[in-house]
Design an enzyme around this catalytic site. Sequence first.
Site, PDB file in Angstrom:
ATOM      1  N   ASP A 496      26.708  34.039  50.326  1.00  0.00           N
ATOM      2  CA  ASP A 496      26.473  33.753  48.695  1.00  0.00           C
ATOM      3  C   ASP A 496      28.136  32.871  48.639  1.00  0.00           C
ATOM      4  O   ASP A 496      28.978  33.171  49.665  1.00  0.00           O
ATOM      5  CB  ASP A 496      26.189  34.733  47.957  1.00  0.00           C
ATOM      6  CG  ASP A 496      25.623  34.228  46.416  1.00  0.00           C
ATOM      7  OD1 ASP A 496      26.250  33.244  46.506  1.00  0.00           O
ATOM      8  OD2 ASP A 496      24.652  34.797  46.061  1.00  0.00           O
ATOM      9  N   GLU A 694      21.467  34.686  36.817  1.00  0.00           N
ATOM     10  CA  GLU A 694      22.273  35.609  37.829  1.00  0.00           C
ATOM     11  C   GLU A 694      23.269  36.768  36.426  1.00  0.00           C
ATOM     12  O   GLU A 694      22.498  37.163  35.289  1.00  0.00           O
ATOM     13  CB  GLU A 694      23.606  34.931  38.364  1.00  0.00           C
ATOM     14  CG  GLU A 694      23.167  33.902  39.116  1.00  0.00           C
ATOM     15  CD  GLU A 694      24.291  33.502  40.433  1.00  0.00           C
ATOM     16  OE1 GLU A 694      25.216  34.050  40.254  1.00  0.00           O
ATOM     17  OE2 GLU A 694      24.549  32.209  40.404  1.00  0.00           O
TER      18      GLU A 694
END
Length: 815
Positions: A496, A694
Amino acid sequence: MKSRRFIFPLIVLGFHCAGFGATLTGRVVDNSTPPNPVANASVSLKTNGSVTYTDALGQFSLLVSTTTSKTPRAEVSSTMQIVGANLRFSSALTEKVQIDQYDLSGQKLATLLNKPFSAGSHSIALPVLMNKNALPGLCILKIHKGSETLSTSIIKIDSHAIPASNDGLGYDANGPISLSKTTASADNLLVYRFQFTPLSQSVTIGTTQNLGDIVVTRTAAEAAIERKVDSIMALPAFTIAMKAGQMTMARKSQLTDAQYASLGVGSIFNGGSDLVDVPGDTPQEWATLLDRYQNSMLTSSTLKIPMIYGQDCVHGVGTIKGCTVFPHNIGLGCTHDTALISKIAQITANEAAACGIRLNFAPCVASVRNEKWGRAYEGFGETPEINSLMGAAYVRGLQNTGTYAVAASVKHFVGDGSTTDGINGAGGTTNISEATMRAIHLPQYAACAREGMYTVMPSYSSWTHNGTKWFQSLDSLTMTQMLKRDCGFDGFCVSDWDAIPQACVAGSSNYTNSCVAQSINAGMDMAMIVSAASVTQYISAIVSQAGSAIPLSRINDAVKRILRIKFRMNLFSTPLSNSTLRAQINSPQSQAIARQAVRESLVLLKNQNNALPLKTTDKVVVVGQWANDLGAQCGGWTIDWQGKTGNTTGIVGTTILKGLQDAGGSNVTYDQAGANLSGADKVVCVVGESPYAEGNGDNLNNLDLTNVNNAGSLITTCSNSGKPVIVILISGRPLIIDTELSKCAAFVAAWLPGGQGSGIADVLYGGTYNFTGTLTNTWPASYGQIPINTGTNYADEQHGSGGAPQFAFGFGLKY
Ligand code: BGC
Ligand code: BGC
């Protein structure tokens, strides 16, 4: 003993509850010398017995049932229901109806029935239907009328009887029925694994026996790919520095074209909002930029290996203007429609490839165990079953588009949906045992691996196991053992966003030697790197430690995985954007699929006194800003990373209001604040969350709808009018709605439906369409109850304060 585990014998190999019949054991291997075990291959018998999957050593243990008592249960029923030993459904017209059976990945197994039914309710005896075809485990039944799917049910067929009472899993358990199977003395053993030629070998069924080694062969295309990869690996110009370049995913617009090429980076990417060099955010601009990168790589780099461009196309190519925006995964989960998911993924792939994007950071297959998590809407639901079904169907649709295939990046591996308090990112830690991790969060990766997923994105978050907190980007148990070995994953892991340095030092973007070595040695193959300075650091960390702290064999393995995928997806022959596909972006066909997805994702939670369906003669007053806001209905990861409210952001589509007005004509009016409702027959009040993505969506205070964008007072205003109020909720997760439920006649969870708001009117006005969606997340009754999940038998998993949920997993009304 929970039969739900039965479908993942990879994890519970040899765990067979029935005790009837014989067991076949053996080992699936490839044809090399010495043979390598083939993990995660499916092994089944054509007519008699169950299905299982090989473990990391290629071993399997397959139960052969003789005559057993089987219990089909409707895990999730829509218009189809299992009642006793009968399958019940209704057809609206006299129509030829076809019932097909699919396996968990959405692959069709058989047509069970194809005949005309008159309008009305029908009941077919299950034994008649399933005798020949049903294997223990989950399967999907769909009723089709022509090309239209009328309803989808997931049916569990157990190899043992379960008492008729509710089994505590949160969905209906129906009484055991007897399905007898004839014992065949001869049968065919079927072995299937992506990239291998399917094998059918005749076996004699007798007593328990060991079949020894069963040899499968790679397909000719796969063998050719491996030869090509080996020949590139052998090139003298393929130095360690160039290999480190392949292992790099560098952010767009951070380096010059010449620098990307001279480093030979394997990939370039952008995050959720990165409009440098593409100010208009149009498909054409993106294609021009990404083709420019690629042409530079193909002409100026030493090895001329095409780079693969990555972006988050998590609900269609949502961040590029004009592309088709589909519902977010939480809504898609409620459709239970794997064929639809594959079509959505295929359109997404085509629109991405039209822009030059060939790696999609999707699907997120998190089993979402906590609604406080800001990414709850990115997963398909809270169970491994729903994420396996939908994830595998998505991977198949995305990657199997032909020459312009787009690679999936299945994420976030592993346990991202179980962090304590639903905390996102590097601050999130999952505290569950390995057994629970394997039971709740690994099966979907095994299912996607069987579909040949090309890449996996390890999570930012950490998992505490054996007393130590391990960041997923540094954890060999998860990346190497569980994913590559146990699931047989032969694609590559891509980190990520700067997750590697963040795993070593909170908030850091410093790719130190030791951190890079730890990550690569644990199994990371490619790093997503945000800045130019970090790219330099990372590459030099690999070069300076190759053959010492980082074994050469690990570097070669990582690079081979990357090259293998680039060949598998034809990137070498189709490296540039596809202008033919560009002309088809947002076609009427794509919009129709998006609209269908909206229809099927809606879940009807309450409907009193037939408040719904609406009639075109009803005077309908629509209330609420979210009724007229394309950005709000699309949520995060649309145009911008965090999403954007309003109707002028460049999203192509129809608001909920426009859809209602198209359906109801001049009888539908808009009164945003609900100032004058006296002329209304019915009030449709649209409320919901503002877009987020997120960690910005993490919510550690409360999830009470009353406080969300003034929804409580708006619904009160509507309710005070004395008219029947129909609430449409736009949200990325279940909210606490008890107060509002009591003030309305009908309540619809619409999730984040995306561009096609008209799909809501399609169902609200009834007639052609009914509600078919059912919940894939347990709906909490209070904030303190979170986390609350179905089938919660995991002693080490977090639980909230208990009590009955507002709505159980699988809930969903219809007309
Ligand atoms: C997210 C990923 C995403 C990546 C690139 C990260 O912050 O966790 O899901 O793919 O950014 O945008
Ligand atoms: C990017 C996201 C990324 C995030 C990480 C944003 O600027 O657009 O994709 O996930 O930063 O912090």
